[in-house]
Design an enzyme around this catalytic site. Sequence first.
Site, PDB file in Angstrom:
ATOM      1  N   LYS A 109       0.824  -1.213   0.000  1.00 19.15           N
ATOM      2  CA  LYS A 109       0.000   0.000   0.000  1.00 19.15           C
ATOM      3  C   LYS A 109       0.863   1.270   0.000  1.00 19.15           C
ATOM      4  O   LYS A 109       0.410   2.321  -0.431  1.00 19.15           O
ATOM      5  CB  LYS A 109      -0.973  -0.015   1.172  1.00 19.15           C
ATOM      6  CG  LYS A 109      -1.923  -1.210   1.067  1.00 19.15           C
ATOM      7  CD  LYS A 109      -3.256  -0.991   1.635  1.00 19.15           C
ATOM      8  CE  LYS A 109      -4.258  -2.058   1.210  1.00 19.15           C
ATOM      9  NZ  LYS A 109      -3.763  -3.459   1.226  1.00 19.15           N
TER      10      LYS A 109
HETATM   11  C1  LIG Z   1      -4.323  -4.483   0.406  1.00 15.64           C
HETATM   12  C2  LIG Z   1      -3.535  -5.739   0.275  1.00 15.64           C
HETATM   13  C3  LIG Z   1      -3.848  -6.722  -0.701  1.00 15.64           C
HETATM   14  C4  LIG Z   1      -5.034  -6.589  -1.637  1.00 15.64           C
HETATM   15  O1  LIG Z   1      -4.868  -5.610  -2.625  1.00 15.64           O
HETATM   16  P1  LIG Z   1      -6.125  -5.034  -3.422  1.00 15.64           P
HETATM   17  O2  LIG Z   1      -5.598  -3.898  -4.206  1.00 15.64           O
HETATM   18  O3  LIG Z   1      -7.116  -4.605  -2.367  1.00 15.64           O
HETATM   19  O4  LIG Z   1      -6.654  -6.137  -4.271  1.00 15.64           O
HETATM   20  C5  LIG Z   1      -3.043  -7.846  -0.787  1.00 15.64           C
HETATM   21  N1  LIG Z   1      -2.010  -8.034   0.067  1.00 15.64           N
HETATM   22  C6  LIG Z   1      -1.675  -7.125   1.007  1.00 15.64           C
HETATM   23  C7  LIG Z   1      -0.536  -7.404   1.918  1.00 15.64           C
HETATM   24  C8  LIG Z   1      -2.418  -5.946   1.148  1.00 15.64           C
HETATM   25  O5  LIG Z   1      -2.084  -5.064   2.106  1.00 15.64           O
END
Ligand SMILES: *Cc1c(COP(=O)(O)O)cnc(C)c1O
Length: 502
Positions: A109
């Site tokens: 993120k």
């Molecule tokens: C947010 C997240 C995801 C999922 O990603 P999306 O964009 O919501 O599909 C997968 N793995 C981790 C570690 C995340 O923090």
Amino acid sequence: MNYKSSRGGGLTVAGAEAIRSGIAVDGGLYVPSTLPVLPVPTGTGVGYIELATTVLAAVLPDYTPEELRQCSAAAYAADKFDVSDTVPLVPVGKRHVLELWHGPTSAFKDMALQIMPHLMSLALKKTAESSDMLILVATSGDTGKAALEGFRDVPRTRILVFYPSEGVSEVQRSQMVTQDGNNVGVVAVEGNFDDAQTGVKKIFSSVQMRELMAKKNLKLSSANSINWGRLAPQIAYYFSAYQSLCKTGKILCGAPVNFVVPTGNFGNILAGYYAKQMGLPIHRLICASNDNNVLTDFLRTGVYDRNRPFHQTISPSMDILISSNLERLLYHATDGDTGKVSSWMGQLNATGRYAIDAQTLAKIQATFWADWASTDASLATIRQVWQQQRYLLDPHTAVAWNVAEVYEAQTQDVTPTVVLSTASPFKFADTVLQALLPDQPVSVDASLVLLTRLSELTGWSIPSGLAGLAAKEVKHRQKCRVDTMPEVVAYFVENRLDSSGK
Ligand SMILES: *Cc1c(COP(=O)(O)O)cnc(C)c1O
């Protein structure tokens, strides 16, 4: 190029307005009207900041390249990412792992939330918005910390994060309560994630709150993954992965590749879809889910049905039954049939279910493939990949690795494959240790100690952002109940006058 609502309502807007407002007035998501095609990356290659600038300039033409370069430079600076190449592509067996977790909070993120606040700050200027922004976040873990790190001390923004007192890991809690910055607030809410989320939603819809904000020249906003400002920066790392493959001679420039993506809200994988629309030679995007496999069913059958049990898994950031960003894919796959998209979203809202037509499904299936991996399968994958390749997967990436194996076995597709890695294994040290040492009990409440144990066992070093956590000063001790959350917001508004802390 401009943005319009996936549901057809409201005006066509420029990128800055899409980022400032987050969501269209009719409840739809902003989608690009057209997408420019970029040259396929070559082996010569440019650095990540330059690459991100090029990709963002293509989708945000209302920002100047110089502005975007400054945003990228601030977001992906060497003191924020603990590796020189920002998103390393690591060969593991016959596949490649794109490590998206070298930013300050050790989760992918950061790739979006490090830059989005800068894009937001500029958007306020460009749209002649006179109010500053108060970002409210309810978090189940990764988003809260990444948003705090991204927004801290960014001009004209403040951020207040509510996390559930039950339901975040010890690492995640420590990351948040030790947060620095003059414009940040972190508060524990008694209850679970749903309680915190409900409280935040109520504040967003409260007239009283809006009046209080207006008096302080503030507007509420969210750092949610449906904001175009979070999606657009993610397109860049698909180009970066491709460039790395060319540079190291793993593929001939122009040859197709597959990406396997551990998916929750469908933001990460959708950025891959946009990269493909922008000319990147992607053969397949493989959508990997955990036990909450609503997307697997949808991509196979065309029926989206959230009426099913919710599973709490070892990959919590993928524990989602409504993948919001899918709405954007539906818009593009129907060639912008906003009537259809509105109708499906209406059905989802009313009954939790909708079924798309065969033509749209066929179009989606031409690019997307989907499967899911159970908790046991994911744990076994972590152990196997460690034993065979000496590579550590976090539980989310393990889901993707497992699905990559199934895909290759079932389809005999030999296209080079990139697995997107979304978190450092240390962020989920308890689960990873449990996978490596299945016969030893691992206590969950000593997670910070477990980081050291995992490091000693594997020889991998703890990411710098996590290493110092135990010694960091706790700055945020406030707790509240769901019904007192508005008072907390009011206090925060009264007592934090501007983002410089004066
Ligand atoms: C947010 C997240 C995801 C999922 O990603 P999306 O964009 O919501 O599909 C997968 N793995 C981790 C570690 C995340 O923090």
